[in-house]
Write a protein that holds these residues in place. Sequence first.
Motif, PDB file in Angstrom:
ATOM      1  N   TYR A 175     -43.889  -3.597   9.341  1.00 62.26           N
ATOM      2  CA  TYR A 175     -43.250  -2.869  10.442  1.00 62.26           C
ATOM      3  C   TYR A 175     -42.824  -3.825  11.551  1.00 62.26           C
ATOM      4  O   TYR A 175     -41.722  -3.727  12.091  1.00 62.26           O
ATOM      5  N   GLU A 176     -43.700  -4.749  11.902  1.00 63.33           N
ATOM      6  CA  GLU A 176     -43.393  -5.702  12.980  1.00 63.33           C
ATOM      7  C   GLU A 176     -42.191  -6.572  12.629  1.00 63.33           C
ATOM      8  O   GLU A 176     -41.365  -6.872  13.487  1.00 63.33           O
ATOM      9  N   LEU A 177     -42.077  -6.966  11.360  1.00 64.75           N
ATOM     10  CA  LEU A 177     -40.916  -7.753  10.942  1.00 64.75           C
ATOM     11  C   LEU A 177     -39.630  -6.932  11.036  1.00 64.75           C
ATOM     12  O   LEU A 177     -38.588  -7.439  11.454  1.00 64.75           O
ATOM     13  N   TRP A 178     -39.690  -5.655  10.643  1.00 66.20           N
ATOM     14  CA  TRP A 178     -38.515  -4.802  10.772  1.00 66.20           C
ATOM     15  C   TRP A 178     -38.151  -4.586  12.237  1.00 66.20           C
ATOM     16  O   TRP A 178     -36.969  -4.576  12.601  1.00 66.20           O
ATOM     17  N   PHE A 179     -39.151  -4.443  13.106  1.00 65.40           N
ATOM     18  CA  PHE A 179     -38.872  -4.308  14.537  1.00 65.40           C
ATOM     19  C   PHE A 179     -38.208  -5.567  15.069  1.00 65.40           C
ATOM     20  O   PHE A 179     -37.275  -5.507  15.884  1.00 65.40           O
ATOM     21  N   LYS A 180     -38.657  -6.707  14.620  1.00 71.23           N
ATOM     22  CA  LYS A 180     -38.044  -7.972  15.038  1.00 71.23           C
ATOM     23  C   LYS A 180     -36.572  -8.002  14.630  1.00 71.23           C
ATOM     24  O   LYS A 180     -35.712  -8.421  15.402  1.00 71.23           O
ATOM     25  N   GLN A 181     -36.281  -7.547  13.406  1.00 69.46           N
ATOM     26  CA  GLN A 181     -34.893  -7.508  12.934  1.00 69.46           C
ATOM     27  C   GLN A 181     -34.059  -6.533  13.770  1.00 69.46           C
ATOM     28  O   GLN A 181     -32.928  -6.836  14.142  1.00 69.46           O
ATOM     29  N   LEU A 182     -34.621  -5.368  14.063  1.00 74.17           N
ATOM     30  CA  LEU A 182     -33.902  -4.392  14.888  1.00 74.17           C
ATOM     31  C   LEU A 182     -33.587  -4.949  16.277  1.00 74.17           C
ATOM     32  O   LEU A 182     -32.470  -4.785  16.783  1.00 74.17           O
ATOM     33  N   ILE A 183     -34.559  -5.609  16.884  1.00 71.14           N
ATOM     34  CA  ILE A 183     -34.340  -6.195  18.208  1.00 71.14           C
ATOM     35  C   ILE A 183     -33.254  -7.264  18.143  1.00 71.14           C
ATOM     36  O   ILE A 183     -32.386  -7.337  19.019  1.00 71.14           O
ATOM     37  N   PHE A 184     -33.265  -8.069  17.096  1.00 74.97           N
ATOM     38  CA  PHE A 184     -32.231  -9.089  16.916  1.00 74.97           C
ATOM     39  C   PHE A 184     -30.846  -8.447  16.849  1.00 74.97           C
ATOM     40  O   PHE A 184     -29.902  -8.903  17.501  1.00 74.97           O
ATOM     41  N   GLU A 185     -30.723  -7.381  16.053  1.00 73.66           N
ATOM     42  CA  GLU A 185     -29.429  -6.701  15.903  1.00 73.66           C
ATOM     43  C   GLU A 185     -28.998  -6.030  17.208  1.00 73.66           C
ATOM     44  O   GLU A 185     -27.824  -6.096  17.586  1.00 73.66           O
ATOM     45  N   ILE A 186     -29.923  -5.392  17.901  1.00 77.76           N
ATOM     46  CA  ILE A 186     -29.592  -4.738  19.178  1.00 77.76           C
ATOM     47  C   ILE A 186     -29.145  -5.774  20.205  1.00 77.76           C
ATOM     48  O   ILE A 186     -28.167  -5.560  20.930  1.00 77.76           O
ATOM     49  N   ASP A 187     -29.854  -6.895  20.269  1.00 72.00           N
ATOM     50  CA  ASP A 187     -29.449  -7.968  21.190  1.00 72.00           C
ATOM     51  C   ASP A 187     -28.055  -8.478  20.858  1.00 72.00           C
ATOM     52  O   ASP A 187     -27.255  -8.763  21.758  1.00 72.00           O
ATOM     53  N   SER A 188     -27.755  -8.598  19.574  1.00 72.09           N
ATOM     54  CA  SER A 188     -26.438  -9.069  19.149  1.00 72.09           C
ATOM     55  C   SER A 188     -25.340  -8.103  19.587  1.00 72.09           C
ATOM     56  O   SER A 188     -24.310  -8.509  20.123  1.00 72.09           O
ATOM     57  N   VAL A 189     -25.578  -6.813  19.387  1.00 71.18           N
ATOM     58  CA  VAL A 189     -24.597  -5.799  19.802  1.00 71.18           C
ATOM     59  C   VAL A 189     -24.452  -5.801  21.324  1.00 71.18           C
ATOM     60  O   VAL A 189     -23.338  -5.725  21.855  1.00 71.18           O
ATOM     61  N   ARG A 190     -25.573  -5.921  22.038  1.00 72.46           N
ATOM     62  CA  ARG A 190     -25.530  -5.972  23.501  1.00 72.46           C
ATOM     63  C   ARG A 190     -24.701  -7.167  23.979  1.00 72.46           C
ATOM     64  O   ARG A 190     -23.892  -7.046  24.899  1.00 72.46           O
TER      65      ARG A 190
END
Length: 128
Positions: free
Chosen positions: A101-116
Motif C-alpha cells: 500500500y505504501e509503495l502505491w501511495f508513493k506512486q500516486l503522490i509522484f503522479e499527482i505532483d507531476s500533474v500539479r
Amino acid sequence: MGCPYGYGSLPKAELSVESRIMSPSEKAENAGSMKRKHEEVVLGELSSRSIAEVRRSRKDPLYYADYLKLDKILNAQEPLSWKAKDLCHDELLFITIHQTYELWFKQLIFEIDSVRDIFECLRLGRAA
C-alpha cells in the motif's frame, strides 16, 4: 528473461540455497559493498554520458534483481513473531500488504505532483 533496461537475467550462482539462508545482517553487508561498487561505476558514468551510452559500454550486466533492488525489498519484512521464534503467518501477510500500500501511495503522490507541476506551468504560461 532480463530487464529491458539491462542485460541478461540473474545468474544461477545468486540463486543458491546458501544465499537464501544467510541472515538479514549478512545479506545487508554483502549487498552494501556490492551497491557501493555499483553506484561508483554507474553514477560516475552517468555524470558525463547518456544512459544508452552507459548501457552499451557496460562490461558487467545490469540484472533485474539489482535494478529493482530486490535484496532491500525482500529483506524489509521483519515480523516480531519471527524474532521471538514464534512463526505467525498473518503477521508477514500484514506487513507485506501494508508495505505494498505504501509503495502505491508513493506512486500516486509522484503522479499527482507531476500533474500539479504541469498545471502550474500552464497557469504561469497564461499569466505571462
